[in-house]
Design an enzyme around this catalytic site. Structure first.
Site, PDB file in Angstrom:
ATOM      1  N   GLU A 199     100.214 -56.147 -82.686  1.00 60.44           N
ATOM      2  CA  GLU A 199     101.592 -56.077 -82.169  1.00 60.44           C
ATOM      3  C   GLU A 199     102.414 -57.312 -82.551  1.00 60.44           C
ATOM      4  O   GLU A 199     103.641 -57.270 -82.544  1.00 60.44           O
ATOM      5  CB  GLU A 199     101.598 -55.887 -80.646  1.00 60.44           C
ATOM      6  CG  GLU A 199     101.167 -54.505 -80.161  1.00 60.44           C
ATOM      7  CD  GLU A 199      99.681 -54.376 -79.906  1.00 60.44           C
ATOM      8  OE1 GLU A 199      98.946 -55.358 -80.192  1.00 60.44           O
ATOM      9  OE2 GLU A 199      99.250 -53.309 -79.432  1.00 60.44           O
ATOM     10  N   ASP A 245     104.577 -51.760 -58.011  1.00 59.66           N
ATOM     11  CA  ASP A 245     104.543 -51.067 -59.295  1.00 59.66           C
ATOM     12  C   ASP A 245     105.957 -50.787 -59.755  1.00 59.66           C
ATOM     13  O   ASP A 245     106.909 -50.917 -58.994  1.00 59.66           O
ATOM     14  CB  ASP A 245     103.798 -49.732 -59.133  1.00 59.66           C
ATOM     15  CG  ASP A 245     102.507 -49.753 -59.912  1.00 59.66           C
ATOM     16  OD1 ASP A 245     102.445 -50.472 -60.912  1.00 59.66           O
ATOM     17  OD2 ASP A 245     101.578 -49.028 -59.523  1.00 59.66           O
TER      18      ASP A 245
HETATM   19  C1  LIG Z   1     106.384 -55.694 -67.674  1.00 54.33           C
HETATM   20  C2  LIG Z   1     105.096 -54.997 -67.946  1.00 54.33           C
HETATM   21  C3  LIG Z   1     104.017 -55.189 -67.102  1.00 54.33           C
HETATM   22  C4  LIG Z   1     102.801 -54.580 -67.363  1.00 54.33           C
HETATM   23  N1  LIG Z   1     101.733 -54.845 -66.556  1.00 54.33           N
HETATM   24  C5  LIG Z   1     100.513 -54.363 -66.885  1.00 54.33           C
HETATM   25  C6  LIG Z   1      99.354 -54.724 -66.126  1.00 54.33           C
HETATM   26  O1  LIG Z   1      99.433 -55.450 -65.141  1.00 54.33           O
HETATM   27  N2  LIG Z   1      98.158 -54.248 -66.539  1.00 54.33           N
HETATM   28  C7  LIG Z   1      98.029 -53.440 -67.630  1.00 54.33           C
HETATM   29  O2  LIG Z   1      96.911 -53.098 -67.979  1.00 54.33           O
HETATM   30  N3  LIG Z   1      99.107 -53.045 -68.338  1.00 54.33           N
HETATM   31  C8  LIG Z   1     100.329 -53.495 -67.997  1.00 54.33           C
HETATM   32  N4  LIG Z   1     101.436 -53.132 -68.725  1.00 54.33           N
HETATM   33  C9  LIG Z   1     101.296 -52.124 -69.805  1.00 54.33           C
HETATM   34  C10 LIG Z   1     100.721 -52.657 -71.069  1.00 54.33           C
HETATM   35  O3  LIG Z   1     100.943 -54.003 -71.334  1.00 54.33           O
HETATM   36  C11 LIG Z   1     101.286 -51.869 -72.248  1.00 54.33           C
HETATM   37  O4  LIG Z   1     101.077 -50.520 -72.023  1.00 54.33           O
HETATM   38  C12 LIG Z   1     100.695 -52.248 -73.559  1.00 54.33           C
HETATM   39  O5  LIG Z   1     101.389 -51.567 -74.532  1.00 54.33           O
HETATM   40  C13 LIG Z   1      99.245 -51.874 -73.709  1.00 54.33           C
HETATM   41  O6  LIG Z   1      98.887 -52.372 -74.950  1.00 54.33           O
HETATM   42  P1  LIG Z   1      97.688 -51.745 -75.788  1.00 54.33           P
HETATM   43  O7  LIG Z   1      98.122 -50.378 -76.211  1.00 54.33           O
HETATM   44  O8  LIG Z   1      97.557 -52.721 -76.903  1.00 54.33           O
HETATM   45  O9  LIG Z   1      96.506 -51.718 -74.887  1.00 54.33           O
HETATM   46  C14 LIG Z   1     102.667 -53.713 -68.471  1.00 54.33           C
HETATM   47  C15 LIG Z   1     103.763 -53.500 -69.302  1.00 54.33           C
HETATM   48  C16 LIG Z   1     104.959 -54.124 -69.049  1.00 54.33           C
HETATM   49  C17 LIG Z   1     106.101 -53.895 -69.967  1.00 54.33           C
END
Ligand SMILES: Cc1cc2nc3c(=O)[nH]c(=O)nc-3n(C[C@H](O)[C@H](O)[C@H](O)COP(=O)(O)O)c2cc1C
Length: 422
Positions: A199, A245
């Site tokens: 990313e 959330d």
């Molecule tokens: C502001 C924000 C907070 C988030 N908090 C979490 C979290 O606490 N735990 C989690 O697993 N994903 C969380 N997410 C979602 C992931 O970071 C997001 O879906 C990410 O794209 C996953 O990346 P990956 O596809 O590389 O696993 C959050 C996303 C945002 C935008």
């Protein structure tokens, strides 16, 4: 554009609120951010900390447009292009994020806010985790993280890429948690693509990013990060939650991984990013990166014009899709493709090209005048979002698709909107 450059830009536009008086990170910052949701707020003086705090950074799409130097209407295609054409960031020797290096870290010196009185405690909401896997490479994702001692955090790690890295290694893995990032990095971190996609390369395509190697870990981080926590994700677990959330309800309490922090690096006079939970900023960062995925999927089955994950649907559960209808079943095909592309979604409305999907009154007007439940409704029972409090425990939920496009077998003139004065 670094976070500081972005803040300067916002100030030039008269959209920055500077608060010089001392504020309390416990609840007061959350209250002020909530009351000033249309402005970026910079707190110059927080508790007894040396850190400044910024919030409401990207509460509107226009702010992403400023950071990426595009028009608001071009954001969707800019994100699609960056996902399809990731580019390698330059690696530099000395990064601003390492102006100060602390090898005896104390997380309690950072003014991490508490957002509601029911929260487990203060927690980092804007922390972007960067990890490296020998096979998959770098991964960047958001994970909320709450300090449980001066050098330990517990972090919520859903079963996505980072979780797979941890499970695969069966051992501690190195991690860098970056805070105070530019908007292109924030947006890229929220994008979910193939596990092998880095990313950071998407971020670099959105807007140039330079990387620097961590002081104690073999991980590259954005050189202009305000703060970097270098540590290891341990195999230990700790109670995590309750925390709010995106749905403005509380998430359940779980056992989650403990992260041990070995080193903190930061810029001089650092700025901590307080991302207000369940705010528009939180919603946009969650929803905007999903829109290109839905757009591409719908475009495979008919001509898609625009996609919006709506604010009222928490930018996650409700979507409006604008299509150029060419065949009678285009609306229904679009609904099915959208649910497949974003399975968390619960309600989808498809409208014609003449409807402004950013205006909910127009969308409702299309439903009121063009939709017949007996003909244009799709209902299905499937796995949905873990964030939806009304879903069953195994996440099954009813999903509804509304095809509010003009039916071809009726006289099209009946559906045209009047033009007053014309
Ligand atoms: C502001 C924000 C907070 C988030 N908090 C979490 C979290 O606490 N735990 C989690 O697993 N994903 C969380 N997410 C979602 C992931 O970071 C997001 O879906 C990410 O794209 C996953 O990346 P990956 O596809 O590389 O696993 C959050 C996303 C945002 C935008």
């Amino acid at each position: 554009m670094s976070l500081r450059e972005f803040i300067n830009k916002v100030e030039e536009r008269g959209e920055l609120l500077r608060i010089e008086r001392n504020v309390n990170p416990k609840l007061e910052i959350a209250r002020i951010l909530n009351e000033n949701s249309n402005r970026v707020v910079l707190f110059e003086n927080v508790g007894n900390s040396n850190y400044r705090v910024v919030g409401n950074l990207c509460n509107k799409r226009e702010n992403f447009a400023i950071a990426l130097n595009v028009g608001t209407g071009d954001l969707l295609h800019r994100i699609i292009s960056a996902i399809e054409n990731p580019t390698k960031p330059e690696i530099i020797k000395n990064g601003n994020c390492q102006e100060v290096v602390e090898y005896d870290p104390n997380l309690f010196e950072i003014p991490i806010p508490t957002y509601t009185s029911r929260d487990m405690g203060p927690y980092i909401t804007s922390g972007v985790f960067i990890a490296n896997d020998p096979e998959y490479g770098f991964n960047m994702s958001f994970h909320r993280a709450s300090p449980i001692s001066k050098n330990e955090l517990v972090a919520r790690i859903c079963h996505r890429d980072l979780y797979r890295y941890i499970k695969k290694s069966k051992n501690e893995i190195e991690v860098a948690i970056c805070i105070g990032l530019d908007l292109s990095v924030l947006l890229a971190a929220a994008i979910s693509t193939d596990i092998k996609t880095n990313e950071l390369e998407i971020a670099n395509s959105l807007s140039r990013v330079e990387l620097v190697r961590c002081k104690t870990k073999d991980i590259l981080v954005p050189a202009d990060s305000e703060i970097v926590l270098e540590g290891n994700i341990t195999m230990r677990k700790h109670k995590e939650g309750p925390f709010p959330d995106i749905t403005k309800t509380y998430d359940i309490v779980r056992e989650e991984f403990v992260i041990k922090i070995d080193c903190i690096t930061h810029r001089r006079n650092p700025i901590f990013h307080a991302l207000l939970p369940a705010s528009k900023e939180h919603e946009l960062l969650m929803g905007m990166p999903r829109e290109p995925i839905i757009y591409n999927a719908v475009n495979e089955v008919c001509k898609c014009r625009d996609v919006l994950l709506t604010h009222g649907g928490c930018s996650w559960l409700h979507c409006v899709i604008k299509i150029d209808k060419r065949n009678e079943d285009d609306g229904k095909k679009a609904i099915n493709a959208a649910f497949k592309a974003h399975p968390s979604m619960k309600h989808v409305v498809v409208v014609d090209n003449d409807i402004d999907i950013h205006n909910m009154e127009e969308v409702e007007w299309a439903i009121a005048t063009r939709f017949q439940a007996g003909r244009d409704l799709i209902i299905k029972k499937e796995k949905g979002s873990s964030l939806d409090p009304s879903a069953n425990e195994d996440r099954t939920t009813y999903k509804v698709g509304i095809d509010a496009t003009i039916p071809f077998d009726m006289d099209g003139r009946k559906f045209k909107r009047i033009k007053l004065g014309e």
